[in-house]
Design a protein around this motif. Structure first.
Motif, PDB file in Angstrom:
ATOM      1  N   SER A  92     -77.348  41.756  36.572  1.00  0.00           N
ATOM      2  CA  SER A  92     -76.521  42.346  35.528  1.00  0.00           C
ATOM      3  C   SER A  92     -76.916  41.805  34.169  1.00  0.00           C
ATOM      4  O   SER A  92     -77.537  40.743  34.065  1.00  0.00           O
ATOM      5  CB  SER A  92     -75.048  42.041  35.798  1.00  0.00           C
ATOM      6  N   ALA A  93     -76.570  42.532  33.138  1.00  0.00           N
ATOM      7  CA  ALA A  93     -76.944  42.146  31.775  1.00  0.00           C
ATOM      8  C   ALA A  93     -76.334  40.798  31.412  1.00  0.00           C
ATOM      9  O   ALA A  93     -76.993  39.956  30.795  1.00  0.00           O
ATOM     10  CB  ALA A  93     -76.474  43.220  30.790  1.00  0.00           C
ATOM     11  N   GLN A  94     -75.085  40.619  31.854  1.00  0.00           N
ATOM     12  CA  GLN A  94     -74.406  39.358  31.531  1.00  0.00           C
ATOM     13  C   GLN A  94     -75.154  38.165  32.137  1.00  0.00           C
ATOM     14  O   GLN A  94     -75.406  37.162  31.478  1.00  0.00           O
ATOM     15  CB  GLN A  94     -72.988  39.398  32.066  1.00  0.00           C
ATOM     16  N   GLN A  95     -75.529  38.326  33.403  1.00  0.00           N
ATOM     17  CA  GLN A  95     -76.260  37.262  34.076  1.00  0.00           C
ATOM     18  C   GLN A  95     -77.555  36.953  33.341  1.00  0.00           C
ATOM     19  O   GLN A  95     -77.935  35.797  33.170  1.00  0.00           O
ATOM     20  CB  GLN A  95     -76.580  37.675  35.515  1.00  0.00           C
ATOM     21  N   VAL A  96     -78.217  38.012  32.891  1.00  0.00           N
ATOM     22  CA  VAL A  96     -79.482  37.829  32.189  1.00  0.00           C
ATOM     23  C   VAL A  96     -79.250  37.063  30.885  1.00  0.00           C
ATOM     24  O   VAL A  96     -79.998  36.141  30.546  1.00  0.00           O
ATOM     25  CB  VAL A  96     -80.156  39.185  31.908  1.00  0.00           C
ATOM     26  N   ILE A  97     -78.163  37.426  30.196  1.00  0.00           N
ATOM     27  CA  ILE A  97     -77.894  36.729  28.931  1.00  0.00           C
ATOM     28  C   ILE A  97     -77.605  35.257  29.194  1.00  0.00           C
ATOM     29  O   ILE A  97     -78.121  34.365  28.513  1.00  0.00           O
ATOM     30  CB  ILE A  97     -76.707  37.387  28.201  1.00  0.00           C
TER      31      ILE A  97
END
Lengths: 251, 110
Positions: free
Chosen positions: A30-35
């Motif tokens: 997910s994008a959050q995890q990537v951030i």
């Protein structure tokens, strides 16, 4: 701050916690995890950079205030060390001067000791001088005649004198034994004997030969005195120094 | 998982590239690192509590770092940089410890 010091009550709750941990550790794209990953990536870089900077140069991360303080401290340290250096230089100079004085004093004392040894007759001596041979042909050379010879030599500046095998010093006596033999300091000195003297031969030789002088008086006693100048006279007879029994040094 | 990977990759890249930090940022770096570590501990604790929110984590990460840096900057300007840095470090240290204690209790029940 520790609002949630909530301890899992049951085994089931414990399992729930561990499940959540596993859940989180499983990769989600997910994008959050990537951030979050990117933030951690930045954190990793920063930690490494900071640790390296600290290793390389502790001053790099220091504030201006710290730097000024460090500078002050090192300045003070330097001036302390300079002060100490000066003190030590002073001590060194003092000690060296003291050492030189000591050496000079020791040399002077050594010189004085040698002079006194020669005067007292406790050391052998050599140097320019004369050698005079006393022989008897028709009569006996009297003690006072020999004493006269010695006096003439002293007048002429003789520094060290030896009669026969006896060193002549201040206390030396010239007497006559019962059979007429010369006694120097109680030692028999039968003729012929040598009188050795260290001094200026050009002064002593004429002094002995002047008319009415030593040579003449020896001749008058029925003997003869042959004087010869020597480049090297070695006087090896020694006198013994007696401990003064009555005299004391005035202090 | 991605977070741990990111951290490891970051350390590796940092070791490999050895980037230079601009001198302006130098004094703020240690404080920022400690603040980030505090946020990390807080995040892990939230995960174990089951209340982890990536939004909250990201914003708190950035804010913590920024505020820590700002405090140090302010302290430098006011002439109490060293003391304020110490204060920030102490507070963050206490938080890291309490977060670590909470995590420990969750994991080991003791």
């Amino acid at each position: 701050m520790s609002d949630g010091s909530r301890i899992p009550e049951s085994r089931q709750e414990q399992r729930e916690v561990l499940r959540r941990l596993r859940e989180t550790l499983r990769p989600h794209a997910s994008a959050q995890q990537v951030i979050v990953g990117v933030l951690c990536f930045l954190l990793g870089i920063t930690i490494v950079v900071q640790v390296r900077a600290q290793d390389e140069d502790a001053l790099q991360g220091a504030t201006q205030e710290d730097l000024v303080r460090l500078l002050d401290e090192s300045d003070r340290h330097v001036s302390d060390l300079e002060q100490e250096n000066e003190d030590l230089d002073g001590s060194l100079a003092t000690l060296q001067a003291g050492h030189e004085d000591d050496v000079a004093a020791q040399n002077a004392a050594q010189q004085r000791l040698e002079d006194l040894e020669i005067v007292a007759g406790t050391a052998p001596a050599y140097g320019r001088g004369i050698s005079a041979r006393v022989t008897e042909s028709t009569g006996t050379v009297r003690a006072r005649t020999v004493l006269g010879v010695v006096q003439e030599l002293r007048n002429a500046g003789a520094e060290v004198i030896q009669v026969g095998d006896v060193r002549v010093v201040a206390s030396t006596s010239f007497t006559t034994a019962e059979d007429g033999t010369l006694l120097v300091d109680g030692t028999r000195v039968p003729a012929p004997f040598d009188v050795l003297a260290i001094g200026d031969p050009t002064v002593m030789e004429p002094a002995l030969s002047i008319p009415g002088g030593a040579v003449d008086s020896v001749t008058a006693d029925g003997g003869s005195l042959e004087v010869s100048a020597e480049e090297q006279v070695a006087i090896e007879a020694l006198a013994t120094v007696r401990e003064p029994e009555y005299s004391r040094v005035v202090k | 998982m991605i977070a741990i990977l990111g951290l490891l990759i970051g350390i590796a890249v940092g070791l490999f590239l050895q980037p230079d930090v601009p001198a302006v940022l130098q004094p703020y770096l240690p404080i920022a690192v400690v603040a980030a570590l505090d946020t990390l501990a807080g995040g892990l604790r939230a995960v174990l509590d089951g209340v982890f929110n990536a939004h909250v984590f990201i914003t708190s990460f950035l804010f913590n770092v920024l505020i820590a840096a700002l405090l140090v900057f302010l302290g430098d300007q006011l002439g109490v940089g060293a003391q304020l840095s110490t204060a920030v470090i102490v507070v963050l240290g206490i938080r890291i410890f309490s977060n670590a204690a909470a995590i420990r209790r969750r994991l080991f029940r003791s």
